[in-house]
Design an enzyme around this catalytic site. Sequence first.
Site, short mmCIF file in Angstrom:
data_model
loop_
_atom_site.label_atom_id
_atom_site.label_comp_id
_atom_site.label_asym_id
_atom_site.label_seq_id
_atom_site.Cartn_x
_atom_site.Cartn_y
_atom_site.Cartn_z
N LYS A 1 -4.45 18.85 -28.00
CA LYS A 1 -5.13 19.18 -26.74
C LYS A 1 -4.18 18.92 -25.58
O LYS A 1 -3.52 17.86 -25.54
CB LYS A 1 -6.40 18.33 -26.61
N SER B 1 -15.01 20.52 -23.76
CA SER B 1 -13.76 20.93 -23.18
C SER B 1 -12.65 21.15 -24.22
O SER B 1 -11.64 21.76 -23.89
CB SER B 1 -13.28 19.88 -22.18
N SER C 1 -17.23 16.60 -25.58
CA SER C 1 -16.19 17.63 -25.64
C SER C 1 -15.51 17.82 -26.99
O SER C 1 -14.74 18.76 -27.16
CB SER C 1 -15.10 17.35 -24.60
N1 GLN Z 1 -19.40 18.80 -20.79
C1 GLN Z 1 -19.19 17.47 -20.32
C2 GLN Z 1 -18.62 17.48 -18.93
O1 GLN Z 1 -18.42 18.53 -18.43
C3 GLN Z 1 -18.32 16.70 -21.28
C4 GLN Z 1 -16.87 16.88 -21.06
C5 GLN Z 1 -16.04 16.01 -21.96
O2 GLN Z 1 -16.53 15.40 -22.90
N2 GLN Z 1 -14.77 15.94 -21.65
O3 GLN Z 1 -18.38 16.49 -18.34
#
Ligand code: GLN
Length: 489
Positions: free
Chosen positions: A76, A153, A177
């Site tokens: 990532k 994400s 995410s």
């Molecule tokens: N969808 C969540 C957010 O937008 C989680 C994002 C994440 O876990 N990095 O914050």
Amino acid sequence: MIDLTIKEALEQLKSRKISATELTKAYLDRIDKYGKDLNCYITLTPERALQDAQESDKRYASGETLKLDGMPIGMKDLFATRGIKTTAASHIIDNFIPEYESTVSQKFIDAGTVLLGKTNLDEFAMGTFSKTSYFGAPVNPWQLEKRLTAGGSSGGTTSAVASGLAIGGTGTDTGGSIRFPCAITGLVGMKPTYGLCSRWGCIAFASSLDTPGPIARTVEDAALLLSAMAGYDSKDSTSSDKGFYFNGDLQPILTRSEKPIRVGVIKELMDVKISEDMKQLFQQRIADLKSGGAEIVEVSIPNILDALAAYYIIAPAEASSNLARYDGMRYGLRVEGSDIYDTFKKTRAAGFGDEVKRRMIIGTAVLSSESYEVYFMQAARVRRMIADSFNKAFTMCDLIVCPSSAGTALPLDSDLTPLEYYALDMFTVAMNLAGIPACSVPCGLAGNGLPLGMQVVGKRFDDMRVLQLAKHIEDFSKVDNRPTKIMGK
Ligand code: GLN
């Protein structure tokens, strides 16, 4: 070769049926073919990959191999990699080349992996569809013509692993995410106990929630990746020395233990609106667990429905502080202004996308002196209550199961409001607030042919048992997630 799991590929390499170079080339060829369309990588590192593979082949020849020797992975693009562009999918650091290596990516080097490239993500990991990426969204390889989201994400890694453009990879999970994107791409994603994997060198979003973890096609592969990633790190003050040890075979826990495993179902989540398919598959898997020997018990997490509100106060608050460092002074984008304040303003206005700006505005607001007590402190109290409720629930059961999402992957061009996006994290954020391990594992295919996932949740440092139960669910659901099957090629 692309359909091999990590476990199978390691076996074939050991028995010298294939070489690391052959395996890497197979992935690079496939990236050449489909990488652009899927948009799952921000930066490709083919030369580095071939070099890594050569080194690996030398080790196989000498018989002294490493834990994940020769495994071609996607990292990532939130993990800093020495000498390789690291962007967090943001314009503000889209030319940043770190002089240091994050602990997690270093551990992958030490485990003998082959780096294929840096995978796409939501800008600074803020989002659910990977659409906030400065580089455009990655695409879900399932029913490709429909242009569905691969989630977010960590959507670049899930797109890559599901399509056979990496054998496995890394994600980070601040509010879901890893688990959400894995659920809707038919993959296994583990958010380990907070502190098990070092955050050092991983670009910060919300430090008290950020959790690096593995993304793979099978539970055993996820466990193999986790065993390479985990471990104490003196450079991360929240790092734990518990470690995670795994030899490659997950032992069944439903039939092996003397006492039946007690699996908890969260009462308060039963009334949340989810798709009929999710409901049915979840019930089916619970019935399977029961017939497999588990005892099903109902547990209560009274504040779990407030987890979203608490998360969307705490995460932006921490983000607003973490992202203050991007000011055009030390590194990254700089847009010259009339004085230093004007330079700050112009740089940040041009460098950050809308969602990141929204989070910083919310975060600064909830930390302001007039809002701190009513918003931030209140959210912190809710967080404590949720963690306490989980602890209490774990006196009544060994592990908990719940859906990973309400439904299957939506089209990338779905027009959702920010609040509708936030609501998609319904089933995942509570575990981050509590710092406990949770693994999303495929639980079947919905009527539309798309995969759905459910979570196994454990108490702190019970990561191994979480994976063991997830393996049972994987065996029950038998979702075929071979990349050539998903892509039809
Ligand atoms: N969808 C969540 C957010 O937008 C989680 C994002 C994440 O876990 N990095 O914050």
